[in-house]
Structure formats: structure tokens, C-alpha cells
Design an enzyme around this catalytic site. Structure first.
Site, short mmCIF file in Angstrom:
data_model
loop_
_atom_site.label_atom_id
_atom_site.label_comp_id
_atom_site.label_asym_id
_atom_site.label_seq_id
_atom_site.Cartn_x
_atom_site.Cartn_y
_atom_site.Cartn_z
N HIS A 24 0.81 -1.22 0.00
CA HIS A 24 0.00 0.00 0.00
C HIS A 24 0.85 1.27 0.00
O HIS A 24 0.42 2.33 -0.48
CB HIS A 24 -0.93 0.00 1.21
CG HIS A 24 -2.22 0.73 0.99
ND1 HIS A 24 -2.28 1.96 0.37
CD2 HIS A 24 -3.50 0.41 1.31
CE1 HIS A 24 -3.54 2.37 0.31
NE2 HIS A 24 -4.30 1.45 0.86
N ASP A 58 -8.97 -8.29 -17.75
CA ASP A 58 -9.20 -9.31 -18.78
C ASP A 58 -7.85 -9.72 -19.36
O ASP A 58 -7.17 -8.92 -20.01
CB ASP A 58 -10.11 -8.72 -19.87
CG ASP A 58 -10.38 -9.69 -21.01
OD1 ASP A 58 -9.85 -10.83 -20.99
OD2 ASP A 58 -11.10 -9.30 -21.95
#
Length: 443
Positions: free
Chosen positions: A149, A384
């Protein structure tokens, strides 16, 4: 679910059409990087067959890393002991794994420690990104992704994930990242208009005291519960939350309404004293708040937090619009002036007063408070690899009591799934009242 690790290796950026960098660089962290969570966050994707081969996924990752070199670097210190990202192309970890079962036996995924088998460990990791691709006997694929993070917030990370998918499909990355972390300069003279000590920063002594207060519970007492809110329920909730809104007759958002509802329900389930104070930590994206506006392509952390606060007795006795207004008003206040005040404070006061961030992933208990991580607007479902988007996406197993994750449901109809870690003893009450719109008014 048994998962067998087939291989684990380091993979580095692939500079397809440009010459690779000839030397390493040091990238200083911004004040927003320094105040965020210093930990890896893990997410899990599930894909139905047909799925691309591991080699194609790895090559796409290498191409994406060429545009997002920070992920392939390492965290370190400069000559003045300031935290930096070393842009040295040391690489990320890529793990190939297999399972001896079919994916439908564990779908829908339930929040449990078994999810930890689907991504690399988050402990003592030097790589800033890790990927695990797990193949199931039915041909399905699960991709576990972990990212530090300190390097980037959810907005930036989701941009990277979309770019990874584009690279796998042989497409140009259509959102070129902005890498300059030096754009957040303090004003001269500085103007600190808000109280940042206690919000983003605290003294080391306060953290030590809070850590001692956690010893009365262990993580085994905590269960992560997944709850589904339908479109119909959310519409009713939003209408009820906005029924007393005088804000130019504009309804509150679905997010504000749902978080207000969950704040009240969890507070009731916890059985807190009416005189206790409770707050929620709500992330606010600074890209749209700062003036001039920071481009969406900015890669790094650019988040501060709103802290709506209430007495337990007021939160439960007042109707839902009361809590919703507290949340709405607190978020609105984290505006350009607040962000600028934070930048000035972080540059001039933190070292002087020896302060540390309040964000802390090592905490196991947030009670009487809550934290909400909303992933409702992130394009995580757009990852994708070449054979279609994932049919399921979720966070890994984070048993921190009171830390909620809000996600768009994989059903794709606008409904929302919420992952809520609670104490085992509080779960029955929560289940009983989580879909009630009127019960709390009788408190």
C-alpha cells in the site's frame, strides 16, 4: 482445498519497444505515501475456462511493469534516512500453483483463512507485488494479487491491473501513469487550518497504549461475515436515509446510506454503552478534491480520511438520516483546504513533534470504531487477460474487527457485497438486524 506450489520465481519488467533503463533511480515518497498503511493488501480473482496460459499472464505482467516500474522496485532509505522507492527493476514474485479440486466446490468463496492459500504470504515480503496463478482441475483459474500500500492506493492499483490486462491482450496501455510524486509542495508560509494530530497522525505513546488495550481479545474470536444487499434493499435504504435531507433536496448517495446503516447495526450488535463515542474512518480520494485537480492517472497514494463521530446513544436513538448526515458532512469537509492543510502539517510538524501515522494494519480490533474500504468505483472487474473478465472478485482474509470492505456484487446487477469482521459473540445480533430498517429506532 489443497493447493500445491509448482514454481515460485522473480519476474522483471520487459521493455518491448524502448531501451531498458541503464541505472537505478530513487523516488522519494510523498506525504500521502508516508501516512498510508505500511502493509501488503491482497485480492483474489476467479476466471472460468477457457483461460490463457500462465506464460501469457506473466508476459503481460512484465510489459505492464515497464510502465509501472515502482512495483518492480524495492522500498528503502536515501542518504538522509528518508523512505524512498528504489527503481531498480529487482522484479516481482510470480507463483504457479495447482489444486486437486474443481472451483465450483469452493464457490462462492466464503471469507475464511483458506483464502490465504490462493496468494503468496503477506509476511516479511521484500517484493512490492506478488502474483499467484492457481489452476483447478475443471480448467478454472484463480489469480491472487498482493501489492504494498505504501506504493499506491486502490485507485492507482486498479489502473495498473487494467493495464496488465491490456498488455496481455496485446493492446497499448491507454492510461499512461503520472509518476511525479513531488507535486504536493507545502505553501510558504504554511497554513495549518485543521487538527491533523489525532486524525492522520498520533504520538508513539498513544499507539503503545492502544496496543496494550487489545490484549483482552485474540483473533480466533473474530469471524469475517459476508452480507449481500440487493438493489431493492439499497433503494429503500437510500430513500429512508434521505427522507429528512434538506441539502437542496438531493438524496444522499447509496454509499453514505449503506455505511450509515451498517454503522448503526454494528454498534447495536456490539452492545456498546450509550455514553461511548464511536467513529468511522472513511477514505476520501484527493484527486477530485485538490485544486487544481490531480489527474486520475497519478500513480501513488492520494487519500485522506473523514471521521464522522457520534455518541452511541445518539447514533441508535436518532433515525437513519442522522447518521447519514454525519457521514455526508464529514466527507464534504475533506476538501481542497483540508488537503492543503495536511500537506503543510506533514512537511513542518511531523518530524518536529515525532509523530507517526494513525493508519495501522497490525491492529486486530477497531471497536468501538469502524473503518470502511469502498471498492465500489474501482474497475477491478476489468482485468481481462484475453479470455474474458473475472466472474468473481474479493479481498483476501483480513480478520480485523470492524474493518469493512464494500464491493460490487459479482452478480453484476448493482447489488453490493460487504465483508465485515466481527466478534463471534456479536454475529447473531448482527444477522438478526442487518436487514431491518426500523428496529433500531426502538432502541
Amino acid at each position: 482445498m489443497k493447493v500445491k506450489i509448482e514454481s515460485s520465481k522473480i519476474t522483471k519488467p520487459f521493455y518491448e519497444d524502448i531501451p531498458p533503463p541503464t541505472k537505478s533511480y530513487i523516488l522519494p515518497l510523498s506525504v500521502f505515501d508516508k501516512v498510508t498503511y505500511e502493509a501488503h493488501i491482497a485480492v483474489i480473482y476467479a476466471y472460468r475456462p477457457p483461460t490463457p496460459p500462465n506464460a501469457a499472464i506473466q508476459l503481460g505482467l512484465q510489459k505492464a511493469l515497464a510502465s509501472y516500474r515502482e512495483w518492480a522496485g524495492r522500498l528503502g532509505k536515501d542518504d538522509h534516512k528518508n523512505p524512498v522507492i528504489l527503481l531498480n527493476d529487482e522484479g516481482v514474485r510470480f507463483v504457479e500453483a495447482s489444486s486437486d479440486s474443481t472451483l465450483d466446490k469452493i464457490i462462492p468463496f466464503k471469507p475464511s483463512s483458506s483464502l490465504l492459500n490462493l496468494h503468496p504470504s503477506l509476511n516479511n515480503v521484500v517484493e512490492l507485488v506478488q502474483v499467484q496463478v492457481t489452476r483447478f482441475t475443471c480448467g478454472s483459474l484463480v489469480v491472487g494479487f498482493t501489492a504494498h500500500h505504501t506504493v499506491a492506493d486502490g485507485h492507482s492499483t486498479s489502473n495498473f491491473l487494467v493495464a496488465w490486462g491490456q498488455a496481455c491482450r496485446g493492446l497499448d496501455i491507454n492510461s499512461v501513469p503520472l509518476h511525479d510524486r513531488t507535486i504536493f509542495n507545502p505553501r510558504n508560509p504554511p497554513l495549518v487550518e485543521y487538527e491533523h494530530k489525532g486524525a492522520e497522525f498520533m504520538s508513539k505513546f498513544v499507539k503503545k497504549e492502544n496496543s496494550l488495550n487489545e490484549t483482552h481479545h485474540v483473533s480466533e474470536d473474530i469471524v469475517v461475515h459476508k452480507v449481500h444487499f440487493t438493489v431493492e434493499f439499497l433503494a429503500k435504504l437510500k430513500a429512508k436515509a434521505s427522507s429528512m435531507n434538506s441539502n437542496n433536496n438531493r438524496p444522499y448517495s447509496t454509499f453514505e446510506s449503506l455505511v450509515a446503516h451498517l454503522w448503526r447495526v454494528i454498534t447495536k450488535a456490539r452492545g456498546l454503552s450509550g455514553f461511548e463515542t464511536t467513529h468511522i474512518r472513511v477514505s476520501v480520494n484527493g484527486r477530485t478534491r485538490l485544486n487544481p485537480r490531480v489527474p486520475n492517472e497519478y500513480f501513488g497514494n492520494l487519500v485522506l480520511w473523514a471521521f464522522p463521530t457520534a455518541k452511541v446513544k445518539d447514533l441508535l436513538r436518532e433515525p437513519l438520516p442522522y447518521a447519514t448526515k454525519l457521514i455526508h458532512d464529514a466527507i464534504i469537509k475533506v476538501n481542497n483546504n483540508y488537503f492543503r492543510s495536511f500537506i503543510d502539517f506533514a512537511n513542518h510538524k511531523v518530524k518536529e513533534e515525532d509523530l507517526i501515522p494513525t493508519s495501522d494494519m497490525s491492529k486486530h480490533i477497531l471497536c468501538p470504531n469502524l473503518e470502511v474500504d469502498s471498492w465500489l468505483r474501482f474497475p477491478f472487474y476489468d482485468l481481462d487477460f484475453g479470455t474474458g473478465c473475472p466472474y468473481m472478485f474479493m479481498p483476501s482474509y483480513f480478520p480485523t474487527e470492524g474493518m469493512m470492505f464494500l464491493l460490487p456484487s459479482f452478480i453484476g446487477d448493482g447489488s453490493i457485497d460487504v465483508f465485515i469482521p466481527l466478534f463471534q459473540d456479536n454475529l447473531p445480533t448482527f444477522k438478526k438486524i442487518c436487514y431491518s430498517l426500523d428496529l433500531l429506532e426502538n432502541y
